[in-house]
Write a protein that holds these residues in place. Sequence first.
Motif, short mmCIF file in Angstrom:
data_model
loop_
_atom_site.label_atom_id
_atom_site.label_comp_id
_atom_site.label_asym_id
_atom_site.label_seq_id
_atom_site.Cartn_x
_atom_site.Cartn_y
_atom_site.Cartn_z
N ASP A 169 1.80 34.68 11.83
CA ASP A 169 2.46 35.11 10.73
C ASP A 169 3.87 34.89 10.80
O ASP A 169 4.84 35.67 10.83
N ARG A 170 4.20 33.69 11.56
CA ARG A 170 5.61 33.21 11.81
C ARG A 170 6.07 32.22 11.02
O ARG A 170 5.18 31.08 10.66
N ARG A 171 7.14 32.13 10.58
CA ARG A 171 7.72 31.01 9.70
C ARG A 171 7.81 29.77 10.54
O ARG A 171 8.24 29.77 11.73
N VAL A 172 7.40 28.64 9.95
CA VAL A 172 7.51 27.46 10.77
C VAL A 172 8.52 26.36 10.27
O VAL A 172 8.63 26.26 8.97
N VAL A 173 9.39 25.85 11.09
CA VAL A 173 10.28 25.02 10.53
C VAL A 173 10.34 23.70 11.47
O VAL A 173 10.11 23.80 12.65
N ALA A 174 10.28 22.31 10.87
CA ALA A 174 10.60 21.32 11.44
C ALA A 174 11.66 20.71 11.80
O ALA A 174 12.39 20.58 10.56
N GLU A 175 12.15 20.36 12.89
CA GLU A 175 13.52 19.88 13.33
C GLU A 175 13.37 18.39 13.22
O GLU A 175 12.48 17.73 13.65
N GLY A 176 14.51 17.71 12.83
CA GLY A 176 14.34 16.32 13.23
C GLY A 176 13.85 15.35 12.15
O GLY A 176 13.35 14.21 12.26
N VAL A 177 13.96 15.74 10.92
CA VAL A 177 13.10 15.08 9.78
C VAL A 177 13.98 14.05 9.26
O VAL A 177 15.09 14.27 8.75
N GLU A 178 13.68 12.84 9.39
CA GLU A 178 14.62 11.73 9.13
C GLU A 178 13.98 10.74 7.83
O GLU A 178 14.65 9.65 7.76
N SER A 179 13.01 11.22 7.24
CA SER A 179 12.49 10.22 6.25
C SER A 179 11.82 11.32 5.19
O SER A 179 11.19 12.27 5.52
N GLU A 180 11.78 10.87 3.88
CA GLU A 180 10.92 11.45 2.85
C GLU A 180 9.53 11.48 3.08
O GLU A 180 8.64 12.52 2.72
N GLU A 181 9.02 10.47 3.60
CA GLU A 181 7.64 10.43 4.05
C GLU A 181 7.16 11.51 5.09
O GLU A 181 6.07 12.16 4.92
N ALA A 182 8.19 11.71 6.11
CA ALA A 182 7.72 12.86 6.88
C ALA A 182 7.85 14.10 6.04
O ALA A 182 6.98 15.02 6.55
N ALA A 183 8.75 14.28 5.39
CA ALA A 183 8.83 15.56 4.51
C ALA A 183 7.81 15.97 3.86
O ALA A 183 7.12 16.98 3.79
N GLN A 184 7.30 14.96 3.12
CA GLN A 184 5.98 15.10 2.30
C GLN A 184 4.85 15.42 3.20
O GLN A 184 4.05 16.49 2.62
N TRP A 185 4.66 14.73 4.26
CA TRP A 185 3.61 15.02 5.24
C TRP A 185 3.54 16.30 5.66
O TRP A 185 2.58 16.89 5.78
N LEU A 186 4.84 17.03 5.97
CA LEU A 186 4.88 17.99 6.48
C LEU A 186 4.58 19.30 5.33
O LEU A 186 3.71 20.27 5.73
N ALA A 187 5.02 19.03 4.36
CA ALA A 187 4.64 19.96 3.11
C ALA A 187 3.28 19.98 3.07
O ALA A 187 2.75 21.25 2.81
N ALA A 188 2.78 18.70 3.01
CA ALA A 188 1.00 18.80 2.97
C ALA A 188 0.38 19.40 3.88
O ALA A 188 -0.62 20.13 3.70
N GLU A 189 0.82 19.53 5.00
CA GLU A 189 0.20 20.27 6.47
C GLU A 189 0.72 21.76 6.30
O GLU A 189 0.02 22.61 7.14
N GLY A 190 1.43 22.16 5.37
CA GLY A 190 1.66 23.54 5.30
C GLY A 190 2.81 24.17 5.96
O GLY A 190 3.31 25.33 6.25
N CYS A 191 3.71 23.15 6.51
CA CYS A 191 5.05 23.52 7.00
C CYS A 191 5.86 24.13 6.09
O CYS A 191 6.06 23.26 5.10
N GLU A 192 6.53 25.20 5.98
CA GLU A 192 7.18 25.86 5.39
C GLU A 192 8.86 25.25 4.87
O GLU A 192 9.33 25.02 3.94
N ALA A 193 9.39 24.83 6.08
CA ALA A 193 10.70 24.23 5.85
C ALA A 193 11.16 23.04 6.89
O ALA A 193 10.36 23.14 7.88
N ALA A 194 12.10 22.60 6.57
CA ALA A 194 12.42 21.23 7.49
C ALA A 194 13.93 21.21 7.59
O ALA A 194 14.72 21.80 6.57
N GLN A 195 14.38 20.52 8.53
CA GLN A 195 15.81 20.41 8.96
C GLN A 195 15.99 19.06 9.54
O GLN A 195 15.00 18.44 10.41
N GLY A 196 17.09 18.24 9.24
CA GLY A 196 17.09 16.87 9.61
C GLY A 196 18.14 16.01 8.75
O GLY A 196 18.68 16.53 7.77
N TYR A 197 18.36 14.88 9.26
CA TYR A 197 19.35 14.07 8.81
C TYR A 197 18.95 13.76 7.36
O TYR A 197 19.94 13.16 6.48
N TRP A 198 17.68 13.59 7.19
CA TRP A 198 17.04 13.10 5.70
C TRP A 198 17.63 13.79 4.73
O TRP A 198 18.03 13.44 3.60
#
Length: 732
Positions: free
Chosen positions: A685-714
């Motif tokens: 029950d912890r919020r999960v954030v992905a760091e270092g997202v540098e492409s839209e492709e990575a952002a969409q993959w993370l969303a599909a896998e259930g990652c709630e939030a992202a941070q990065g140069y993208w």
Amino acid sequence: MRPGSGALVRCGDAAGAARGMDGRTIERAIRRLLALLYDEPTVLREACELLTQYRGYAAVAITYLLPEGELELVAAAGPGAALAPHALQTGVRDRSVVVRAGEPAFEPWREAALRLGIVAAASLPLYVAERLAGALTAYAAAEHAFGADELELLTEMAQAVGRAVEAVRMRLLLAESAVYSNSPLRRMETLWRLSSAADADVEHQAETILAEGARTLGFDAAAVERAQGDGVTVLWAAPHDADPNPEFRTVATVPIPCSAGAYVLRFRASAGALRQDAGDCGMYGALLAGLCGRLLERLEAQRARLALIATDPVAGLANRDRFMQTLEHAVLDPRLRAEGMSVMLVDVDRFDDLRLAYGDEEQERTLRTFADRIRGIVGGHAHVAYLARAEFAVAVSGPPERGEQLARVLGEAIALPFVAGGSETRCTASIGVALFPADGSSPEGLLEAAGAALVRAQHEGGALVRFFNEEAGSALRLRRAMLQGLRFAVQRDEFELHYQPTIDLAQRRVTTVEALLRWRDPRYGLRLPADFIETAEESEAVLPIDEWVMREAAHRSQVLVSGARRLRLSFNVSGSAVAHAGTLPLLAAVLRDEGADPSTLELELSERVAARDVAAARRLVDGAHDLGLRVALDDFGAGNASLGIVKRLPVDSIKIDSVFVRELPHSAVDAAIVRAAITLAKSLDRRVVAEGVESEEAAQWLAAEGCEAAQGYWFSPPLPQKEFLSWLSMHG
């Protein structure tokens, strides 16, 4: 000079000479005095006494900052010294502080101060080995006593006290390291080992006499021993065994007549070998003791002859041949190869000018002065030699930092004023340093490397320390310069925060903003924390930086909460802050002072930092929760204790390290690791954030896998406040 009365006599001479001098002259006299002292309490006490006596202060006190943040009074002097314990709450700062009657800071100790006639105080930071160690505080009966010139003089005095303490501690450090070392560099200190043939003859005779005596008296072993302090040194033994049989016990002890020291002849035997008359050695034991005494006298004479041969008659130090023999043994020592050694050449700049100005006799006297200063700093635990003209050689074991520190102290010692021809003058020294084994594996190679570094120091103008491997030397100098800059960066307003958004991947909107520290270094421009935080943590310069980050984040968080916009601002603290007992009280005070809403703030804790001291990290997390903040575990997966950390720290969010995110979704290994981390975070029950997202492709993959939030140069790089608020107005 030995510690004790000799140093105090010279204290009195220096103090007496200071009568009637102006402030600068007194300051120079006190600095010279402090350089002569041999123990830390004397340095501190004499500094307080002299400043009180010759600057007319009502009192002078020195306080040390303890690891737990408390203050300890270590020295005080003057009629108003009784005030010092009451004034400890003025604290220790990284800058000078002046407090006068009528100011709020004076209130806690007003009554005690006025009773002693004190109406003003000035507190100066005391640095020892580039660390904030405490404060030097002067108390005055005149409200305007501490003008700019007086503060400058006091600052220089605090620096002089710090350098004197550093020199004392360096000598103790070298002494301590020698106690635990078996290296030839230390064992070679005994002069008689320089002539093995002569020594072997005396030792062989001694062992023969001891073996014969023990056999004749019916004992199992005999030894010549000398009592030293609480221990006993065995000089000769028969059978030759450094560890006597534990079943043997002493059965007779005979004093040895010898002017070289208090020696005894000790006989040992096992219980089964004891005779009824054991312990009665009679005339035979006395004869053996007399023969041993004669051998000791011969040994002492050999030592004296060898000392004359291996010592320069002017400087009183080892000569080049003796120093080279020392190095020959040192480079063969495996332990020394592991711990390292610095070999340095110290050359007095423009030394020939002394001979031209004052003559050969004055030049020799000055040479002995420099030799005494070097010997006094190094003591008997590093090796010093006089090579030629005005060049000295020093070898000290340990890492490059120790060699660099000792070289600086030696340079400062040479630079102290001295009297030549009836007038005060000064010299400087150029110092070249070579590192073993990196710069050479032979004595000749090390001296050649140190010589090349010395030439570079001289060509650059002299009065410098240079390393043969200038990359190592530059790194040490840059680190020292960085520490100097960091000490004043807060008060010079050189820090700033840059902001990077965290994006909710489902709604594609900003939910959190991370405040990232930047240092606008006047010399090197904008610097990232990776450039300077580790260096700052090695000193205490990081603690004011942590406080600045907390205050700035608490203040700026209110800008991000306006109207309908309710963003959370996250900030980081250093590893030192995690373990420091004052971090949570400071954070509470910051929230109160800034009027910040704790629910709009999030404390980020690096996994690497948390892994250093999980118990301290847990206390910080619990305390932050008690204050109303959320806590995020940053750089998850980058350390080697990720699962254990997550289990023990009840954080609110887990931020997956960018090293696993950058190549998504193309790296199957990274994809598997990130997928497992998302599953783990959700199950806890912890919020999960992905760091270092540098492409839209990575952002969409993370969303599909259930990652709630992202941070990065993208989404956005870290931006200064003005640019970020502009970005936020378009994307928030």
